[in-house]
Enzyme design. Structure first.
Site, mmCIF file in Angstrom:
data_model
loop_
_atom_site.group_PDB
_atom_site.id
_atom_site.type_symbol
_atom_site.label_atom_id
_atom_site.label_comp_id
_atom_site.label_asym_id
_atom_site.label_seq_id
_atom_site.Cartn_x
_atom_site.Cartn_y
_atom_site.Cartn_z
ATOM 1 N N HIS A 48 0.749 -1.245 0.079
ATOM 2 C CA HIS A 48 0.101 0.067 0.124
ATOM 3 C C HIS A 48 0.809 1.081 0.196
ATOM 4 O O HIS A 48 0.712 2.176 -0.874
ATOM 5 C CB HIS A 48 -1.072 0.053 1.048
ATOM 6 C CG HIS A 48 -1.736 1.223 1.332
ATOM 7 N ND1 HIS A 48 -2.704 1.652 0.332
ATOM 8 C CD2 HIS A 48 -1.712 2.321 2.199
ATOM 9 C CE1 HIS A 48 -3.227 2.804 0.596
ATOM 10 N NE2 HIS A 48 -2.647 3.211 2.005
ATOM 11 N N HIS A 72 3.262 6.943 5.357
ATOM 12 C CA HIS A 72 2.402 7.868 5.843
ATOM 13 C C HIS A 72 1.521 7.133 6.892
ATOM 14 O O HIS A 72 0.593 7.493 7.478
ATOM 15 C CB HIS A 72 1.297 7.990 4.560
ATOM 16 C CG HIS A 72 0.611 7.075 4.068
ATOM 17 N ND1 HIS A 72 1.027 6.250 3.055
ATOM 18 C CD2 HIS A 72 -0.600 6.706 4.310
ATOM 19 C CE1 HIS A 72 0.126 5.343 2.759
ATOM 20 N NE2 HIS A 72 -1.051 5.802 3.607
ATOM 21 N N GLU A 76 0.044 5.746 12.663
ATOM 22 C CA GLU A 76 -1.168 5.236 12.912
ATOM 23 C C GLU A 76 -1.312 3.727 13.113
ATOM 24 O O GLU A 76 -1.965 3.147 14.244
ATOM 25 C CB GLU A 76 -2.101 5.715 11.660
ATOM 26 C CG GLU A 76 -3.725 5.349 12.016
ATOM 27 C CD GLU A 76 -4.385 5.459 10.697
ATOM 28 O OE1 GLU A 76 -5.573 5.248 11.095
ATOM 29 O OE2 GLU A 76 -3.967 5.978 9.738
ATOM 30 N N ASP A 77 -0.593 2.885 12.413
ATOM 31 C CA ASP A 77 -0.355 1.639 12.518
ATOM 32 C C ASP A 77 0.462 0.719 12.823
ATOM 33 O O ASP A 77 0.320 -0.559 13.185
ATOM 34 C CB ASP A 77 -0.834 0.756 10.974
ATOM 35 C CG ASP A 77 -2.000 1.329 10.563
ATOM 36 O OD1 ASP A 77 -2.885 1.715 11.182
ATOM 37 O OD2 ASP A 77 -2.228 1.582 9.127
ATOM 38 N N ASP A 260 -23.894 15.616 -25.072
ATOM 39 C CA ASP A 260 -22.265 15.970 -25.173
ATOM 40 C C ASP A 260 -21.698 14.711 -24.492
ATOM 41 O O ASP A 260 -21.110 15.036 -23.619
ATOM 42 C CB ASP A 260 -22.098 17.183 -24.195
ATOM 43 C CG ASP A 260 -22.605 17.192 -22.649
ATOM 44 O OD1 ASP A 260 -23.568 16.581 -22.657
ATOM 45 O OD2 ASP A 260 -22.312 18.020 -22.020
#
Length: 717
Positions: A48, A72, A76-77, A260
């Site tokens: 990822h 990134h 957090e993880d 269109d």
């Protein structure tokens, strides 16, 4: 799975001077801390951040951004902290990673549909570096590409709807349309799969049916450009499925009525060529004039530039054509990202930024941006500088002005919550009511039944609603007090003139006066007396003018007999139209004759006199202020304080006291203070008749040997 070498190769192509060592180290660190973690697809979690970094490399971002993309998710993880990131990769990368982590913590799951716009604004307001938003968008792109691995359809639909509500519009706001289109199309599939399949089938059918038509239009456009000696690239493309669906819904059209579905794009070298091309097309096919839009002369806020025209083409069918330069085409796809991309190894033209007012407003110091890295370092999101976005404990977003406080937030919830607010918690911690909130805060208001607003709140609240409600409560309370004071004043003045005020109220005579002044009720008239807007004598004069005339006559005779003897109780103050009113002088500003003054009506304590400009009077209700002036006839003495700065010498105090005495002033109080530097400070409170007398005394003291400065002391100056 994308490899780190693929990313490094891309960077080397567009930024051969870039320091890729930081990217290598970020990759190794990310692989180590994510070791053992697996995505829903079954791939290692590292896939990822690699994909996100690859998307940013395709956008030609700087090495710091790509290193941050690889990292990134680590705060957090994984056990990694911001301090760890800063120690190893520097404050720039740590700042970006921390910003992405902060955005990830926003409670999207609790949002309601109406909050989508607030959340979009919040994301942009919270990210003080635009690269934070770009990484978040790239992160969402990859998550949407792998959404099929979520096993629960309702979870897929929720993530897709969030993408439509939040992330696709942000991409559009930043002008990155390839992101917007991809996010919308994938989200459309998961939110309305049946409609997606239907539109896709209709587009495929139209593509087969209109293939010859597209070739014909393309050929005619090429011929016309060649005839005009305009070297152009011409593209025909089908509109995105989601755009077609949105148009059908918003305009209530069938698919066959969406003319269109196919749009042609003509790409040229210069702006003059764009206008020449439009003229050539209009000479060939009849334009629909209200459909002509010049976004070159008037760029969109997200930097988009192009000429749009719709013409009646071959076989009478409408054809939409967009005309732009190559640079405009790049920006139409990449938006803000195009400003720092390298073009074939060369640095960006520094003048390119002059085309776009919006991007210039995002830059703190926009001079001399010769290279994109320097530009990027200084870009700040500043789209919503005057607003903050905060949460209720239930996750609902409230929009407030910058510098708003918990009291503003409480009134934003409900007027009663505001009035009964006695405390607040911000992010779980108790704060003062004057605490300034910031975007992303969660606020909990503590209320006490029966609590009332404090006038002090007016010193710090920022919202119109809070200020209006607090003032309204103060005025209502002041009206009650003013009514009480007004009735007391009327009864007293009327009694002195042998009139019964209450009896006149019952008889209806006061009601007639009230009507004459335009009041709805007698109580309003009485309150205005308390406010000082109307005097009891004015009311009496309306009812019994002969009483006032007789009093004036008697007063004149009495003055002749007494030789205009002064009243010992006089204060030297004339209060607009009021007699026998208790007058007191404020201790906060000690006004003297000669100072501009204003009166304030207090409950049961008469009128307090303040200097105009006194901080305390400025905080008080305007409704209770009354015009006052110094009397020319009465000469009274008033206290005044002065501060004298001197170099120390023997006998100095005696000399100063002698000067004060010569000017016929008494000393009420005296204090001295000697500083470590040897400088002496003398504080005197004197009795003086006016500011003129005080100025004369101060001027004389300045002439005393060793005196360096003399100032009047007013407590709240």
């Amino acid at each position: 799975m994308i490899r780190i070498n693929d990313i490094l190769d891309k960077i080397y192509e567009y930024n051969p001077e870039g320091d890729c060592d930081i990217i290598d180290r970020a990759y190794v660190y990310s692989a180590r801390v994510h070791d053992g973690q697996v995505r829903l697809s079954g791939e290692p979690y590292l896939s990822h951040p690699l994909e996100v970094a690859n998307i940013l490399a395709d956008m030609r971002l700087d090495v710091e951004s790509i290193a941050a993309a690889l990292l990134h998710d680590v705060i957090e993880d994984t056990p990694a902290t911001r301090e760890d990131i800063e120690d190893m990769f520097g404050p720039g990368v740590a700042h970006i990673v921390s910003g992405v982590t902060k955005l990830s913590a926003l409670p999207f799951s609790t949002k309601i549909a109406q909050q989508a716009e607030s959340l979009r604004k919040m994301i942009l307001a919270m990210a003080d570096d635009i690269r934070v938003v770009l990484i978040k968008l790239a992160d969402r792109i990859h998550n949407m590409r792998t959404l099929k691995y979520h096993r629960k359809p309702e979870k897929q639909a929720a993530i897709a709807q969030e993408t439509l509500d939040i992330y696709a519009p942000i991409a559009a706001r930043l002008g990155i349309f390839w992101m917007k289109y991809e996010l919308e199309d994938i989200a459309f599939y998961y939110t309305k799969r049946h409609e997606y399949e239907r539109i896709k089938a209709l587009v495929n059918k139209a593509r087969h049916e209109k293939e010859d038509y597209i070739i014909t239009v393309n050929e005619k456009l090429h011929e016309k450009m060649k005839e005009m000696n305009l070297e152009a690239e011409i593209k025909g493309r089908y509109k995105q499925n989601y755009s077609i669906y949105q148009k059908m819904i918003s305009q209530n059209l069938d698919f066959n009525e969406v003319y269109d579905v196919i749009a042609f794009r003509i790409i040229l070298d210069t702006v003059p060529q764009c206008y020449a091309a439009m003229g050539a097309i209009h000479s060939m096919w009849k334009p629909i004039y209200y459909k002509i839009k010049d976004y070159i002369g008037n760029p969109k806020p997200n930097m988009y530039q192009s000429i749009h025209t719709t013409v009646v083409g071959p076989k009478g069918e409408r054809v939409e054509i967009q005309i732009r330069t190559q640079d405009m085409d790049n920006i139409a796809e990449s938006g803000i990202a195009a400003h720092w991309s390298y073009k074939e190894g060369s640095k960006i033209d520094e003048n390119t930024g002059e085309l776009f007012a919006w991007i210039r407003n995002l830059v703190e110091n926009q001079e001399n941006y010769n290279d994109p890295d320097e530009f990027l370092e200084n870009v700040r999101i500043d789209l919503y500088p005057d607003e903050i976005y905060v949460f209720t404990p239930q996750g609902e977003i409230k929009i407030l002005p910058k510098k708003a406080t918990p009291v503003d937030f409480a009134y934003r919830i409900h007027t009663e919550v505001g009035a009964e607010c006695t405390g607040a918690k911000v992010n779980g911690k108790i704060v003062q009511l004057s605490h300034r909130l910031k975007t992303g805060d969660t606020i909990e208001i503590i209320t006490t039944k029966g609590h009332t607003p404090s006038p002090d709140w007016l010193n710090f609240v920022k919202t119109v609603k809070a200020r209006t409600k607090i003032r309204g409560w103060i005025n209502a309370r002041e009206k009650e007090r003013s009514y009480s004071l007004g009735r007391e004043m009327c009864e007293k003045i009327f009694r002195k003139r042998n009139q019964n005020f209450n009896a006149l109220v019952k008889s209806g005579e006061i009601k007639q006066v009230s009507d004459a002044y335009g009041f709805k009720a007698v109580d309003d008239l009485i309150a205005h007396v308390g406010f000082g807007k109307i005097t009891p004598l004015q009311i009496l004069n309306k009812i019994a003018p002969e009483v006032e005339k007789q009093e004036v006559k008697e007063t004149g005779v009495l003055q002749k007999q007494t030789g205009k003897r002064k009243n010992k109780d006089s204060t030297g103050i004339i209060v607009k139209g009021l007699h026998d009113i208790l007058v007191k002088f404020s201790k906060c500003c000690n006004p003297l004759p000669g100072d501009p003054i204003i009166g304030y009506i207090t409950q049961g304590q008469g009128v307090t006199i303040h200097r105009k400009g006194c901080l305390n009077i400025m905080k008080m209700s305007n409704e209770r202020q009354i015009e006052v002036q110094w009397s020319d006839e009465v000469k009274e003495s008033y206290p005044a304080s002065i501060k004298i700065r001197t170099d120390d010498r023997s006998g100095l105090l005696a000399d100063i006291a002698s000067v004060i005495s010569k000017h016929k002033s008494n000393i009420l109080n005296a204090n001295t203070e000697t500083l470590e530097t040897g400088i002496s400070l003398f504080y005197f409170t004197l009795m003086v008749e006016s500011t003129d007398q005080l100025r004369q005394i101060m001027s004389a003291i300045k002439k005393v040997k060793k005196v360096t400065d003399v100032k009047r002391v007013i407590r709240n100056d």
